[in-house]
Design a protein around this motif. Structure first.
Motif, mmCIF file in Angstrom:
data_model
loop_
_atom_site.group_PDB
_atom_site.id
_atom_site.type_symbol
_atom_site.label_atom_id
_atom_site.label_comp_id
_atom_site.label_asym_id
_atom_site.label_seq_id
_atom_site.Cartn_x
_atom_site.Cartn_y
_atom_site.Cartn_z
ATOM 1 N N ASP A 1 15.422 -2.423 -15.992
ATOM 2 C CA ASP A 1 14.332 -3.368 -15.766
ATOM 3 C C ASP A 1 13.532 -3.097 -14.496
ATOM 4 O O ASP A 1 12.719 -3.926 -14.091
ATOM 5 N N LEU A 2 13.740 -1.946 -13.852
ATOM 6 C CA LEU A 2 12.980 -1.644 -12.639
ATOM 7 C C LEU A 2 11.491 -1.688 -12.936
ATOM 8 O O LEU A 2 11.039 -1.240 -13.987
ATOM 9 N N HIS A 3 10.753 -2.236 -11.977
ATOM 10 C CA HIS A 3 9.309 -2.386 -12.149
ATOM 11 C C HIS A 3 8.658 -2.182 -10.782
ATOM 12 O O HIS A 3 8.947 -2.924 -9.849
ATOM 13 N N VAL A 4 7.827 -1.149 -10.692
ATOM 14 C CA VAL A 4 7.124 -0.901 -9.438
ATOM 15 C C VAL A 4 5.630 -0.788 -9.716
ATOM 16 O O VAL A 4 5.206 -0.454 -10.826
ATOM 17 N N HIS A 5 4.855 -1.062 -8.685
ATOM 18 C CA HIS A 5 3.397 -1.025 -8.762
ATOM 19 C C HIS A 5 2.867 -0.210 -7.596
ATOM 20 O O HIS A 5 3.476 -0.162 -6.526
ATOM 21 N N ALA A 6 1.722 0.421 -7.799
ATOM 22 C CA ALA A 6 1.044 1.121 -6.709
ATOM 23 C C ALA A 6 -0.440 1.215 -7.045
ATOM 24 O O ALA A 6 -0.846 1.085 -8.202
ATOM 25 N N SER A 7 -1.231 1.433 -6.012
ATOM 26 C CA SER A 7 -2.657 1.681 -6.158
ATOM 27 C C SER A 7 -2.993 2.958 -5.414
ATOM 28 O O SER A 7 -2.447 3.224 -4.338
ATOM 29 N N ALA A 8 -3.896 3.729 -5.975
ATOM 30 C CA ALA A 8 -4.327 4.952 -5.297
ATOM 31 C C ALA A 8 -5.045 4.571 -4.011
ATOM 32 O O ALA A 8 -5.764 3.565 -3.972
ATOM 33 N N PRO A 9 -4.860 5.340 -2.952
ATOM 34 C CA PRO A 9 -5.607 5.070 -1.725
ATOM 35 C C PRO A 9 -7.105 5.049 -2.023
ATOM 36 O O PRO A 9 -7.604 5.864 -2.786
ATOM 37 N N GLY A 10 -7.776 4.083 -1.482
ATOM 38 C CA GLY A 10 -9.199 3.925 -1.773
ATOM 39 C C GLY A 10 -9.453 3.034 -2.975
ATOM 40 O O GLY A 10 -10.592 2.697 -3.265
ATOM 41 N N GLY A 11 -8.381 2.668 -3.688
ATOM 42 C CA GLY A 11 -8.513 1.742 -4.813
ATOM 43 C C GLY A 11 -9.031 2.410 -6.072
ATOM 44 O O GLY A 11 -9.086 3.619 -6.200
ATOM 45 N N GLY A 12 -9.402 1.567 -7.012
ATOM 46 C CA GLY A 12 -9.971 2.021 -8.269
ATOM 47 C C GLY A 12 -8.958 2.291 -9.356
ATOM 48 O O GLY A 12 -9.196 1.991 -10.520
ATOM 49 N N VAL A 13 -7.823 2.877 -9.000
ATOM 50 C CA VAL A 13 -6.817 3.272 -9.986
ATOM 51 C C VAL A 13 -5.484 2.651 -9.585
ATOM 52 O O VAL A 13 -5.028 2.813 -8.450
ATOM 53 N N HIS A 14 -4.871 1.958 -10.537
ATOM 54 C CA HIS A 14 -3.634 1.225 -10.282
ATOM 55 C C HIS A 14 -2.650 1.511 -11.404
ATOM 56 O O HIS A 14 -3.056 1.840 -12.520
#
Length: 171
Positions: free
Chosen positions: A10-23
């Motif tokens: 059930d591991l769940h991680v999130h990230a966004s590319a530096p500068g945003g736009g892509v997640h």
């Protein structure tokens, strides 16, 4: 141990590319969800998206690795993650050396998006020219998700094969 395996599944991680736009999100062993900021797809180019997706892949992998280790330490009932020790064990040295050279690859069903990673550190995303004009945003993100899932599965298969070769463990 069942509680630990359930938590790891059930591991769940999130990230966004530096500068945003892509997640993105990683769920479980290979579930991938990609989403873009409003309007970003129409304003972007294939090369920009390649770059941001490479950054996102690195961040998601680091976050997942960190959470995996924390979960094992917290819920593993004394279980410790054994890291290969190249200083003490020649087999570990061979494993670490060969793992760093492993290349895993996944491609979308239409072949427009390919994600490759060497040693889970050097990421390369390739998006075919004219993809952004051909695919709508939803079709594009789905293609990326499928390519990423296939790459993760390919990496897992290569690791199992490498362990069998180096340590003699059955695949």
């Amino acid at each position: 141990m069942t509680a630990l395996s359930d938590r790891l599944e059930d591991l769940h991680v999130h990230a966004s590319a530096p500068g945003g736009g892509v997640h993105g999100e990683l769920r479980g062993a290979s579930g991938v969800l990609i989403y873009l900021s409003t309007g970003f797809y129409r304003q972007s180019t294939e090369r920009e998206l390649e770059h941001r997706l490479e950054q996102l892949g690195r961040l998601l992998w680091v976050n997942r690795t960190r959470l995996y280790r924390e979960t094992v330490e917290q819920f593993g009932d004394g279980l410790r993650i054994e890291h290969p020790d190249p200083e003490r064990d020649p087999a570990d040295a061979a494993f670490v050396e060969r793992r760093a050279l492993l290349v895993a690859r996944g491609t979308s069903p239409d072949g427009r998006v390919t994600i490759a990673v060497e040693g889970m550190t050097t990421w390369r995303v390739t998006i075919s020219d004219n993809t952004l004009r051909t695919l709508d945003e939803s079709s594009f993100t789905r293609a990326v998700e499928i390519a990423a899932g296939r790459m993760i599965d390919d990496q897992a298969m290569h690791i199992l094969q490498l362990k069998a070769q180096v340590y003699g463990e059955p695949t």
